[in-house]
Design an enzyme around this catalytic site. Structure first.
Site, PDB file in Angstrom:
ATOM      1  N   GLU A   1      -9.686  -9.785   6.127  1.00 61.00           N
ATOM      2  CA  GLU A   1     -11.201  -9.145   5.894  1.00 61.00           C
ATOM      3  C   GLU A   1     -11.253  -7.537   5.743  1.00 61.00           C
ATOM      4  O   GLU A   1     -12.026  -7.051   5.249  1.00 61.00           O
ATOM      5  CB  GLU A   1     -12.255  -9.820   6.523  1.00 61.00           C
ATOM      6  CG  GLU A   1     -12.326  -9.669   8.089  1.00 61.00           C
ATOM      7  CD  GLU A   1     -11.366 -10.178   8.847  1.00 61.00           C
ATOM      8  OE1 GLU A   1     -10.272 -11.050   8.380  1.00 61.00           O
ATOM      9  OE2 GLU A   1     -11.353 -10.226   9.911  1.00 61.00           O
TER      10      GLU A   1
ATOM     11  N   HIS B   1       0.792  -1.237   0.062  1.00 54.97           N
ATOM     12  CA  HIS B   1       0.035  -0.130   0.113  1.00 54.97           C
ATOM     13  C   HIS B   1       1.041   1.320   0.016  1.00 54.97           C
ATOM     14  O   HIS B   1       1.718   1.556   0.785  1.00 54.97           O
ATOM     15  CB  HIS B   1      -0.845   0.107   1.010  1.00 54.97           C
ATOM     16  CG  HIS B   1      -1.868   1.188   1.135  1.00 54.97           C
ATOM     17  ND1 HIS B   1      -2.880   1.379   0.400  1.00 54.97           N
ATOM     18  CD2 HIS B   1      -1.847   2.546   1.786  1.00 54.97           C
ATOM     19  CE1 HIS B   1      -3.506   2.405   0.718  1.00 54.97           C
ATOM     20  NE2 HIS B   1      -3.004   3.269   1.353  1.00 54.97           N
TER      21      HIS B   1
HETATM   22  C1  GRF Z   1       1.314   0.676  -6.513  1.00 56.77           C
HETATM   23  O1  GRF Z   1       1.340   1.946  -6.359  1.00 56.77           O
HETATM   24  C2  GRF Z   1       0.895  -0.022  -5.158  1.00 56.77           C
HETATM   25  O2  GRF Z   1       1.193   0.659  -4.202  1.00 56.77           O
HETATM   26  C3  GRF Z   1      -0.684  -0.062  -5.501  1.00 56.77           C
HETATM   27  O3  GRF Z   1      -0.971  -0.009  -6.767  1.00 56.77           O
HETATM   28  C4  GRF Z   1       0.094   0.397  -7.264  1.00 56.77           C
HETATM   29  C5  GRF Z   1       0.370  -0.678  -8.662  1.00 56.77           C
HETATM   30  O4  GRF Z   1       1.700  -0.160  -9.488  1.00 56.77           O
HETATM   31  N1  GRF Z   1      -1.354  -1.129  -4.637  1.00 56.77           N
HETATM   32  P1  GRF Z   1       2.221  -1.318 -10.376  1.00 56.77           P
HETATM   33  O5  GRF Z   1       1.299  -2.018 -11.141  1.00 56.77           O
HETATM   34  O6  GRF Z   1       3.006  -2.262  -9.692  1.00 56.77           O
HETATM   35  O7  GRF Z   1       3.059  -0.614 -11.258  1.00 56.77           O
END
Ligand code: GRF
Length: 236
Positions: free
Chosen positions: A175, A137
């Site tokens: 969850e 995240h």
């Molecule tokens: C990233 O910023 C990740 O933190 C979020 O979605 C984005 C995905 O980017 N969950 P990528 O597809 O890995 O370039």
């Protein structure tokens, strides 16, 4: 086979030694990476496996929820099998998750890495892989996380709030959206004049692409050390 027994086995020579080496090789955790878009985090994972940062796990499958996800090209480039399961084509959340679970069984997957996977997974799904699903995240949880905080929205909110430091978090998935136990975090400075796009890129470069492979190795090592297999995870 107990280790004590192995210690007393006479080491074979020649071809036998090679076979014995393979037998002695530690089993790697079988990983599936779930993606929806560009797959830069997937690329960081593939590179980490190649360079040995990830050595306790093997990326055995890349699963996307869209046929146009560029992550699929990255997987093909690295000779990793791919699968596409879309919510629209499967018709319902239950059918969507059942199809994913069927594929995971086929590949004997022991660890799922959500790397920019934009579909919701229900408790029915996450409970099948307790502490065996991790997510990246792009903020320091518990800030700017939960419902509605995805993609650029996270960085827009961080800039609007005026934080001077943000970052990324790898956590277990349960969850509660972005609510599972934290595994790793890394802070990133916000610069004056940052746009959400600039900040997003810096968070990826300085935090996401570093901590996701590290966390993946950490959890893979744990699973391998416990000798967990697909069957054991499913039967617990
Ligand atoms: C990233 O910023 C990740 O933190 C979020 O979605 C984005 C995905 O980017 N969950 P990528 O597809 O890995 O370039």
């Amino acid at each position: 086979m107990p280790l004590t027994f192995l210690l007393f086995v006479k080491m074979p020579k020649g071809r036998g030694a090679a076979a014995f080496g393979v037998f002695m090789e530690k089993k790697k955790t079988r990983i599936a990476v779930f993606c929806s878009g560009g797959g830069t985090n997937l690329q960081a994972l593939l590179d980490a496996e190649k360079s040995g940062v990830i050595q306790s796990g093997k990326i055995c499958l890349v699963l996307a929820n869209s046929r146009s996800a560029y992550a699929l090209e990255r997987a093909k480039g690295a000779n990793v099998p791919t699968a596409v399961v879309t919510r629209r084509e499967t018709g319902s959340q239950e059918a969507f998750e059942a199809e994913i679970l069927r594929i995971l069984r086929e590949y004997g997957i022991e660890l799922i890495v959500l790397a920019g996977f934009m579909s919701i997974l229900s408790e029915n799904f996450t409970s099948k892989y307790p502490k065996r699903i991790i997510n990246i995240h792009p903020s320091l949880i518990p800030s700017f996380c939960g419902k509605g905080f995805y993609g650029l929205h996270v960085h827009e909110a961080a800039l609007a709030y005026g934080v001077k430091v943000t970052g990324a978090t790898v956590h277990f998935v349960n969850e509660i959206p972005d609510g599972g136990q934290i595994i790793l975090q890394k802070a990133v400075k916000v610069h004056r004049g940052d746009t959400p796009e600039k900040l997003q890129r810096r968070v990826m470069e300085q935090a996401e692409w570093k901590i996701l492979p590290k966390a993946c190795e950490q959890v893979s090592r744990e699973i391998a050390k416990k000798g967990e297999t697909y069957e054991r995870i499913q039967n617990q």
